[in-house]
Write a protein that holds these residues in place. Structure first.
Motif, PDB file in Angstrom:
ATOM      1  N   SER B  93       0.837  -1.197   0.000  1.00 49.95           N
ATOM      2  CA  SER B  93       0.000   0.000   0.000  1.00 49.95           C
ATOM      3  C   SER B  93       0.874   1.249   0.000  1.00 49.95           C
ATOM      4  O   SER B  93       1.917   1.297   0.664  1.00 49.95           O
ATOM      5  CB  SER B  93      -0.895  -0.008   1.241  1.00 49.95           C
ATOM      6  OG  SER B  93      -1.482   1.267   1.409  1.00 49.95           O
ATOM      7  N   VAL B 120      -0.764  12.315 -10.399  1.00 47.53           N
ATOM      8  CA  VAL B 120      -1.869  11.863  -9.543  1.00 47.53           C
ATOM      9  C   VAL B 120      -1.849  12.711  -8.273  1.00 47.53           C
ATOM     10  O   VAL B 120      -0.796  12.854  -7.648  1.00 47.53           O
ATOM     11  CB  VAL B 120      -1.710  10.369  -9.154  1.00 47.53           C
ATOM     12  CG1 VAL B 120      -2.894   9.908  -8.310  1.00 47.53           C
ATOM     13  CG2 VAL B 120      -1.566   9.472 -10.383  1.00 47.53           C
ATOM     14  N   ASP B 124      -5.280  10.801  -3.790  1.00 46.31           N
ATOM     15  CA  ASP B 124      -5.762   9.624  -4.508  1.00 46.31           C
ATOM     16  C   ASP B 124      -4.817   8.439  -4.393  1.00 46.31           C
ATOM     17  O   ASP B 124      -5.117   7.351  -4.873  1.00 46.31           O
ATOM     18  CB  ASP B 124      -6.004   9.979  -5.977  1.00 46.31           C
ATOM     19  CG  ASP B 124      -7.189  10.900  -6.137  1.00 46.31           C
ATOM     20  OD1 ASP B 124      -8.320  10.401  -6.089  1.00 46.31           O
ATOM     21  OD2 ASP B 124      -6.987  12.129  -6.245  1.00 46.31           O
ATOM     22  N   LEU B 125      -3.662   8.668  -3.754  1.00 48.00           N
ATOM     23  CA  LEU B 125      -2.710   7.575  -3.535  1.00 48.00           C
ATOM     24  C   LEU B 125      -2.817   7.006  -2.120  1.00 48.00           C
ATOM     25  O   LEU B 125      -2.314   5.917  -1.856  1.00 48.00           O
ATOM     26  CB  LEU B 125      -1.276   8.070  -3.769  1.00 48.00           C
ATOM     27  CG  LEU B 125      -0.919   8.509  -5.198  1.00 48.00           C
ATOM     28  CD1 LEU B 125       0.520   9.019  -5.245  1.00 48.00           C
ATOM     29  CD2 LEU B 125      -1.119   7.365  -6.185  1.00 48.00           C
ATOM     30  N   LYS B 129      -6.107   3.570  -1.305  1.00 46.16           N
ATOM     31  CA  LYS B 129      -6.575   3.743  -2.684  1.00 46.16           C
ATOM     32  C   LYS B 129      -5.532   3.385  -3.738  1.00 46.16           C
ATOM     33  O   LYS B 129      -5.842   3.424  -4.925  1.00 46.16           O
ATOM     34  CB  LYS B 129      -7.034   5.191  -2.887  1.00 46.16           C
ATOM     35  CG  LYS B 129      -8.383   5.474  -2.203  1.00 46.16           C
ATOM     36  CD  LYS B 129      -8.888   6.874  -2.499  1.00 46.16           C
ATOM     37  CE  LYS B 129      -8.247   7.874  -1.557  1.00 46.16           C
ATOM     38  NZ  LYS B 129      -8.918   9.186  -1.579  1.00 46.16           N
ATOM     39  N   ALA B 130      -4.299   3.048  -3.325  1.00 44.31           N
ATOM     40  CA  ALA B 130      -3.264   2.762  -4.329  1.00 44.31           C
ATOM     41  C   ALA B 130      -2.184   1.853  -3.754  1.00 44.31           C
ATOM     42  O   ALA B 130      -1.926   1.863  -2.544  1.00 44.31           O
ATOM     43  CB  ALA B 130      -2.640   4.068  -4.824  1.00 44.31           C
ATOM     44  N   LEU B 151       2.289   0.777 -10.438  1.00 41.80           N
ATOM     45  CA  LEU B 151       1.304   1.429  -9.589  1.00 41.80           C
ATOM     46  C   LEU B 151      -0.074   0.885  -9.958  1.00 41.80           C
ATOM     47  O   LEU B 151      -0.345   0.651 -11.135  1.00 41.80           O
ATOM     48  CB  LEU B 151       1.353   2.942  -9.827  1.00 41.80           C
ATOM     49  CG  LEU B 151       0.349   3.785  -9.056  1.00 41.80           C
ATOM     50  CD1 LEU B 151       0.634   3.767  -7.562  1.00 41.80           C
ATOM     51  CD2 LEU B 151       0.357   5.230  -9.571  1.00 41.80           C
ATOM     52  N   VAL B 153      -3.851   2.241  -9.182  1.00 37.00           N
ATOM     53  CA  VAL B 153      -4.732   3.245  -8.574  1.00 37.00           C
ATOM     54  C   VAL B 153      -6.078   3.143  -9.288  1.00 37.00           C
ATOM     55  O   VAL B 153      -6.381   3.858 -10.233  1.00 37.00           O
ATOM     56  CB  VAL B 153      -4.082   4.663  -8.595  1.00 37.00           C
ATOM     57  CG1 VAL B 153      -3.561   5.058  -9.959  1.00 37.00           C
ATOM     58  CG2 VAL B 153      -5.011   5.727  -8.039  1.00 37.00           C
ATOM     59  N   LYS B 160      -3.182   5.983 -15.448  1.00 34.00           N
ATOM     60  CA  LYS B 160      -2.585   6.532 -14.236  1.00 34.00           C
ATOM     61  C   LYS B 160      -1.842   5.452 -13.434  1.00 34.00           C
ATOM     62  O   LYS B 160      -1.010   5.772 -12.584  1.00 34.00           O
ATOM     63  CB  LYS B 160      -3.674   7.164 -13.359  1.00 34.00           C
ATOM     64  CG  LYS B 160      -4.419   8.337 -14.008  1.00 34.00           C
ATOM     65  CD  LYS B 160      -3.567   9.587 -14.046  1.00 34.00           C
ATOM     66  CE  LYS B 160      -4.357  10.797 -14.537  1.00 34.00           C
ATOM     67  NZ  LYS B 160      -3.519  12.023 -14.564  1.00 34.00           N
ATOM     68  N   SER B 161      -2.176   4.187 -13.691  1.00 42.39           N
ATOM     69  CA  SER B 161      -1.531   3.077 -12.977  1.00 42.39           C
ATOM     70  C   SER B 161      -0.233   2.715 -13.701  1.00 42.39           C
ATOM     71  O   SER B 161      -0.149   1.720 -14.412  1.00 42.39           O
ATOM     72  CB  SER B 161      -2.475   1.874 -12.914  1.00 42.39           C
ATOM     73  OG  SER B 161      -3.601   2.170 -12.110  1.00 42.39           O
TER      74      SER B 161
END
Ligand SMILES: [Zn+2]
Lengths: 97, 199
Positions: B93, B120, B124-125, B129-130, B151, B153, B160-161
């Motif tokens: 995480s 990002v 939001d991380l 959440k990521a 990543l 997310v 974005k991942s």
């Protein structure tokens, strides 16, 4: 006579129409990373989704990015120092009347 | 829940209520790449968080694997309109990685091997959440899908991942990453269909 700063983008319309009417794959893009010139057709391209990414065959840096969305497109050229486009010898951009 | 019809080919439109607008369900895992797939030997792999003062916190592969690991199951939504539900991953995480990072910055730029970047917001991380994921579907993450680690997310479109992730840089102001510079949305919420600039 019209001075430069009084013109807007419409003054470029003739030139741009001419440039983008040619086959840009024959244009020569100079890589901003290593300075190597390559025909656009010779760039290494990944895609088509999320967009087209054209990389330098010399250093693999990104030269062009093209993203298409409904009704619009983005052509990102920050990876190219310049695009050299061959035009017919007799073609001369028309100035304002 | 969506109902899978006989002869489902993975490319059919779905009106399933658990899909964001404009998405269809797939059971494949399509590979989208913006460049050559980096091959990173694990002994040379590292992940670094750089705060807004330039202070760095890094983890080697062994150090990452020594941290608490989480198994998580999430839905993923690609901006190219496929969605994949109930994907299973294992990783660390971002809450764990940010535990000892002091920062007042609200934004981040995620960096990858190969030069890919994506922005990002920090919020939001965090808060579950990521993750930095190294295992997909019980197997080490394949290089095509971002291995050794990417990543994940899932609340944002999947560009974005970042695949092949190797760091997160804290920023005081939001800046566009690789696709955001070229027309894609700065935030990328699939439920608000934020695909492109201006959406
Ligand atoms: Zn180059």
């Amino acid at each position: 006579m019209t001075t430069g700063f009084e013109l807007d983008g419409n003054a470029m319309a003739g030139d741009l129409r001419e440039i983008f009417a040619v086959d840009l794959t024959e244009a020569v893009a100079t890589c901003a990373g290593c300075g190597r010139p390559s025909a656009v057709a010779a760039l290494l391209v990944w895609g088509p989704a999320p967009g087209l990414v054209a990389r330098c065959p010399g250093c693999e840096d990104v030269v062009l990015r093209l993203v298409r969305a409904p009704g619009r497109a983005w052509l990102d050229v920050r990876g190219a120092v310049s695009l050299r486009i061959a035009l017919p010898e007799e073609s001369v951009a028309e100035g304002p009347a | 829940m969506s109902i899978i019809s006989p002869g489902f080919g993975g490319r059919r439109r779905s009106s399933a209520p658990d899909l964001p607008p404009g998405q269809y369900l797939t059971h494949d895992f399509p590979v989208l790449s913006a460049g050559p797939t980096p091959r990173i030997p694990l002994e040379r792999w590292s992940f670094t968080i750089t705060d807004e003062t330039g202070a760095r916190t890094s983890w080697s592969w062994d150090e990452l694997n020594a941290l608490p690991q989480e198994d998580f199951t999430v839905d993923i939504h690609c901006v190219t309109k496929w969605s994949k539900l109930g994907t299973t991953w294992r990783g660390v995480s971002l809450d764990t990685l940010f535990e000892n990072v002091e920062s007042t910055a609200d934004f981040t730029m995620v960096h990858s091997y190969g030069g890919y970047t994506t922005n990002v917001p920090l919020e939001d991380l965090l808060d579950g959440k990521a993750w930095i994921a190294h295992t997909f579907d019980g197997e080490p993450l394949h290089p095509e899908h971002g291995g050794p680690a990417r990543l994940v997310v899932p609340a944002l479109y999947f560009w974005k991942s970042a695949k092949w992730v190797n760091g997160i840089e804290m920023l005081q102001q939001d800046e566009p990453g690789f696709w955001e510079e070229a027309g894609y949305h700065m935030y990328g919420d699939p439920w608000r269909e934020q695909r492109y600039q201006g959406d």
